[in-house]
Write a protein that holds these residues in place. Structure first.
Motif, short mmCIF file in Angstrom:
data_model
loop_
_atom_site.label_atom_id
_atom_site.label_comp_id
_atom_site.label_asym_id
_atom_site.label_seq_id
_atom_site.Cartn_x
_atom_site.Cartn_y
_atom_site.Cartn_z
N GLN A 30 0.86 -1.18 0.00
CA GLN A 30 0.00 0.00 0.00
C GLN A 30 0.90 1.23 0.00
OE1 GLN A 30 -2.61 -0.32 3.37
NE2 GLN A 30 -4.08 -1.52 2.21
N TYR A 31 0.44 2.30 -0.65
CA TYR A 31 1.27 3.49 -0.74
C TYR A 31 0.43 4.77 -0.75
CZ TYR A 31 -0.06 4.17 -5.63
OH TYR A 31 -0.76 4.42 -6.77
N GLU A 32 1.12 5.87 -0.49
CA GLU A 32 0.62 7.23 -0.72
C GLU A 32 1.63 7.92 -1.62
OE1 GLU A 32 -1.33 8.12 3.67
OE2 GLU A 32 0.53 9.09 3.10
N PHE A 33 1.16 8.69 -2.58
CA PHE A 33 2.05 9.42 -3.47
C PHE A 33 1.92 10.92 -3.19
CE2 PHE A 33 3.67 11.35 -7.32
CZ PHE A 33 4.79 10.58 -7.57
N TRP A 34 3.05 11.56 -2.98
CA TRP A 34 3.11 12.99 -2.68
C TRP A 34 3.94 13.68 -3.75
CZ3 TRP A 34 0.85 15.08 1.82
CH2 TRP A 34 0.27 14.13 2.65
N PHE A 35 3.48 14.84 -4.21
CA PHE A 35 4.21 15.62 -5.21
C PHE A 35 4.35 17.04 -4.71
CE2 PHE A 35 4.66 18.10 -9.12
CZ PHE A 35 5.72 17.41 -9.72
N ASN A 36 5.61 17.51 -4.63
CA ASN A 36 5.93 18.85 -4.11
C ASN A 36 5.25 19.11 -2.78
OD1 ASN A 36 7.71 19.56 -6.16
ND2 ASN A 36 6.08 20.38 -7.44
N GLY A 37 5.26 18.10 -1.91
CA GLY A 37 4.72 18.23 -0.56
C GLY A 37 3.21 18.10 -0.46
N ASN A 38 2.54 17.90 -1.57
CA ASN A 38 1.08 17.78 -1.57
C ASN A 38 0.66 16.34 -1.88
OD1 ASN A 38 0.56 20.63 -1.20
ND2 ASN A 38 1.23 20.86 -3.32
N PHE A 39 -0.35 15.89 -1.15
CA PHE A 39 -0.88 14.55 -1.40
C PHE A 39 -1.47 14.50 -2.79
CE2 PHE A 39 -4.50 11.64 -1.45
CZ PHE A 39 -3.86 10.46 -1.12
N SER A 40 -1.15 13.45 -3.55
CA SER A 40 -1.66 13.28 -4.90
C SER A 40 -2.69 12.15 -4.95
CB SER A 40 -0.52 12.98 -5.87
OG SER A 40 -1.02 12.64 -7.15
N HIS A 41 -2.29 10.94 -4.52
CA HIS A 41 -3.18 9.79 -4.57
C HIS A 41 -2.61 8.66 -3.72
CE1 HIS A 41 -0.24 9.11 -7.82
NE2 HIS A 41 -0.41 7.83 -7.55
N CYS A 42 -3.41 7.62 -3.58
CA CYS A 42 -2.95 6.43 -2.87
C CYS A 42 -3.33 5.20 -3.69
CB CYS A 42 -3.57 6.35 -1.47
SG CYS A 42 -5.35 6.02 -1.47
N GLY A 43 -2.95 4.04 -3.20
CA GLY A 43 -3.29 2.81 -3.89
C GLY A 43 -2.44 1.66 -3.40
N VAL A 44 -2.34 0.67 -4.25
CA VAL A 44 -1.56 -0.53 -3.96
C VAL A 44 -0.68 -0.82 -5.16
CG1 VAL A 44 -1.71 -3.02 -3.57
CG2 VAL A 44 -3.32 -1.49 -2.45
N ASN A 45 0.57 -1.21 -4.89
CA ASN A 45 1.47 -1.73 -5.92
C ASN A 45 1.49 -3.24 -5.78
OD1 ASN A 45 2.64 0.87 -6.71
ND2 ASN A 45 3.71 0.81 -4.75
N SER A 46 1.54 -3.93 -6.90
CA SER A 46 1.79 -5.36 -6.90
C SER A 46 2.97 -5.61 -7.81
CB SER A 46 0.56 -6.13 -7.39
OG SER A 46 0.85 -7.51 -7.44
N THR A 81 -2.82 0.41 -8.35
CA THR A 81 -4.11 1.09 -8.37
C THR A 81 -3.85 2.53 -7.96
OG1 THR A 81 -4.61 0.50 -6.07
CG2 THR A 81 -5.40 -1.00 -7.80
N ARG A 82 -4.73 3.43 -8.41
CA ARG A 82 -4.59 4.85 -8.07
C ARG A 82 -5.97 5.40 -7.76
NH1 ARG A 82 -0.28 6.71 -12.78
NH2 ARG A 82 1.17 5.02 -12.32
N ARG A 83 -6.06 6.04 -6.59
CA ARG A 83 -7.33 6.65 -6.19
C ARG A 83 -7.06 7.80 -5.23
NH1 ARG A 83 -6.54 2.19 -3.16
NH2 ARG A 83 -6.87 2.40 -0.93
N ARG A 84 -8.07 8.63 -5.04
CA ARG A 84 -7.97 9.73 -4.09
C ARG A 84 -8.87 9.54 -2.88
NH1 ARG A 84 -7.10 14.17 -8.57
NH2 ARG A 84 -4.84 13.99 -8.61
N GLU A 85 -9.88 8.69 -3.00
CA GLU A 85 -10.76 8.41 -1.87
C GLU A 85 -10.31 7.16 -1.14
OE1 GLU A 85 -12.65 8.84 -5.04
OE2 GLU A 85 -12.59 10.99 -4.58
N GLY A 86 -10.65 7.12 0.16
CA GLY A 86 -10.34 5.92 0.94
C GLY A 86 -8.89 5.79 1.30
N CYS A 87 -8.15 6.89 1.27
CA CYS A 87 -6.72 6.86 1.59
C CYS A 87 -6.52 7.06 3.09
CB CYS A 87 -5.99 7.94 0.80
SG CYS A 87 -6.16 7.75 -0.99
N LYS A 88 -5.44 6.54 3.62
CA LYS A 88 -5.16 6.62 5.05
C LYS A 88 -4.64 7.99 5.50
CE LYS A 88 -4.13 1.76 5.71
NZ LYS A 88 -3.14 0.79 6.15
N LYS A 89 -4.10 8.76 4.57
CA LYS A 89 -3.42 10.02 4.90
C LYS A 89 -4.13 10.74 5.97
CE LYS A 89 -5.64 13.06 1.66
NZ LYS A 89 -6.35 13.94 2.54
#
Length: 152
Positions: free
Chosen positions: A110-126, A144-152
């Protein structure tokens, strides 16, 4: 009877330790992959891959339809090298679920992706990996990439 039980316990302990060492080796490979990714170290990223990795991403578009995007690993590496130096990005890995059978492994992160200090999206890598010459290499990735349901 006690000798047989002791032998079984020793063998089981050995197998568990060997499996744990392989799990840690796969995890270290994934961590190293993302360290190279964050540094835009294209040379290292190429050495960690088994050929031209198949890459896919699953997301939902504005109309609510599931979309499967396919990418070429070599193009991904070239694109990464072209990102401006002042652009900062980080893929934060939140946990690992690793399964291994012989020379094949799957790492689910599971991951969160941040760009220039701002949350972009979350998901899962396989990640699908192959053990070759005592080293784990990635041969397939899907996320997978999504903005809802993220843990942030």
């Amino acid at each position: 009877m006690k000798k047989i039980t002791l032998i079984c316990i020793v063998c089981l302990g050995y197998n568990i330790n060997a499996q744990n060492a392989e799990v840690e080796a796969v995890k270290a490979t994934i961590v190293e992959f993302f360290e190279a990714f964050h540094k835009k170290d294209t040379t290292m990223l190429k050495t960690m891959a088994k050929g031209n990795i198949k890459m896919q991403s699953i997301s939902v578009n504005a109309e609510g339809k599931t979309v499967l995007q396919e990418s070429d690993y070599n193009q991904f590496v070239k694109m990464l090298a072209s990102i401006p130096e002042d652009a900062k990005f980080e893929e934060k890995l939140l946990d690992f679920n690793i399964q291994i059978d012989g020379h094949m492994a799957n790492a689910w992160t599971q991951y969160e992706f941040w760009f220039n200090g701002n949350f972009s999206h979350c998901g899962v890598n396989s990640f699908q990996l192959i053990k070759e010459d005592e080293k784990w290499k990635v041969f397939y990735m899907v996320d997978t990439r999504r903005r809802e349901g993220c843990k942030k």
